[in-house]
Design an enzyme around this catalytic site. Sequence first.
Site, mmCIF file in Angstrom:
data_model
loop_
_atom_site.group_PDB
_atom_site.id
_atom_site.type_symbol
_atom_site.label_atom_id
_atom_site.label_comp_id
_atom_site.label_asym_id
_atom_site.label_seq_id
_atom_site.Cartn_x
_atom_site.Cartn_y
_atom_site.Cartn_z
ATOM 1 N N PRO A 2 0.836 -1.204 0.000
ATOM 2 C CA PRO A 2 0.000 0.000 0.000
ATOM 3 C C PRO A 2 0.871 1.256 0.000
ATOM 4 O O PRO A 2 1.816 1.365 0.769
ATOM 5 C CB PRO A 2 -0.792 -0.101 1.309
ATOM 6 C CG PRO A 2 -0.649 -1.513 1.754
ATOM 7 C CD PRO A 2 0.640 -2.012 1.195
ATOM 8 N N GLU A 3 0.574 2.180 -0.893
ATOM 9 C CA GLU A 3 1.307 3.438 -0.949
ATOM 10 C C GLU A 3 0.385 4.569 -0.488
ATOM 11 O O GLU A 3 -0.734 4.329 -0.055
ATOM 12 C CB GLU A 3 1.835 3.675 -2.362
ATOM 13 C CG GLU A 3 2.837 2.596 -2.773
ATOM 14 C CD GLU A 3 3.699 3.006 -3.949
ATOM 15 O OE1 GLU A 3 3.821 4.214 -4.206
ATOM 16 O OE2 GLU A 3 4.242 2.112 -4.607
#
Length: 285
Positions: A2-3
Amino acid sequence: VPELPEVETVCRGLNQVTLGDRIQGGEVLLERTIAFPESQGFLAALQGCCLVQWERRGKYLLAQLAPAAQPAQSAGYLGVHLRMTGQLLWVDATQAVEKHTRVRFFFGNDHELRFLDQRTFGQLWWVPPDRQPADIITGLGRLGPEPFSEQFSLEYFSRQLHHRHRPIKNALLDQALVAGVGNIYADEALFLSGIHPQIHGADLTLAQRQRLRESVIQVLSDSITAKGTTFRTFRTVEGINGNYGGQAWVYDRDGQPCKVCGTPIERMKLAGRSAHFCPQCQPRS
Ligand SMILES: [Zn+2]
């Protein structure tokens, strides 16, 4: 992994569903998911609280806590880092507990907030009300400015790159330079700027630095609008997959034709990560 856009999507989703209801209790299924304090103290601290507001800092999530009976008071913060595979899901309490569930929070409205994490690198913290989040969550203190903040100015970005005699791709991944940019959006921003990932930060012209800064902001905000990237593991709080992945220019497209010029996208290793780029649109010099 996840960014920033995925974490922002989760943050907004949590603000829509988790606020105001009393946490009646919880269960820790994997001890080491709780980074501070130990799991019993963690659950005791959160019991009887409600979540006032979630915010995102870099890829960290922070929920302000208040005693449910005295909502104007502070009961500290709940901190979360999803790391590689963490997910926060808001589910009906009757729903079967999925594999890889590490922590459960029982809410007063027949709902649970569940933390799932296949790779188990994700972490949760409780920050006591008399402490600062960065005192307890050490990574928070090392974060650079948020990409959407005034501090991430062209002057700041340019000054930071001035002495970096290493590939620009590595600089973009440095969380002390700018918070929250990871592999996908670094590749996409470099493509949009026409900059080869191996060029050193110090060798970029001012015009290139300006284009790159604007591209970083653009790819992140576009992805937030699209509710994050499609990962096999990424889901919104309601369990829905994101949908940015189909729009990627270069990320994970090695061997496929560039969407602008048709040249096959290439891949190379930089900073231990895969960098994807178009050799035609992103020349070495
Ligand atoms: Zn191209």
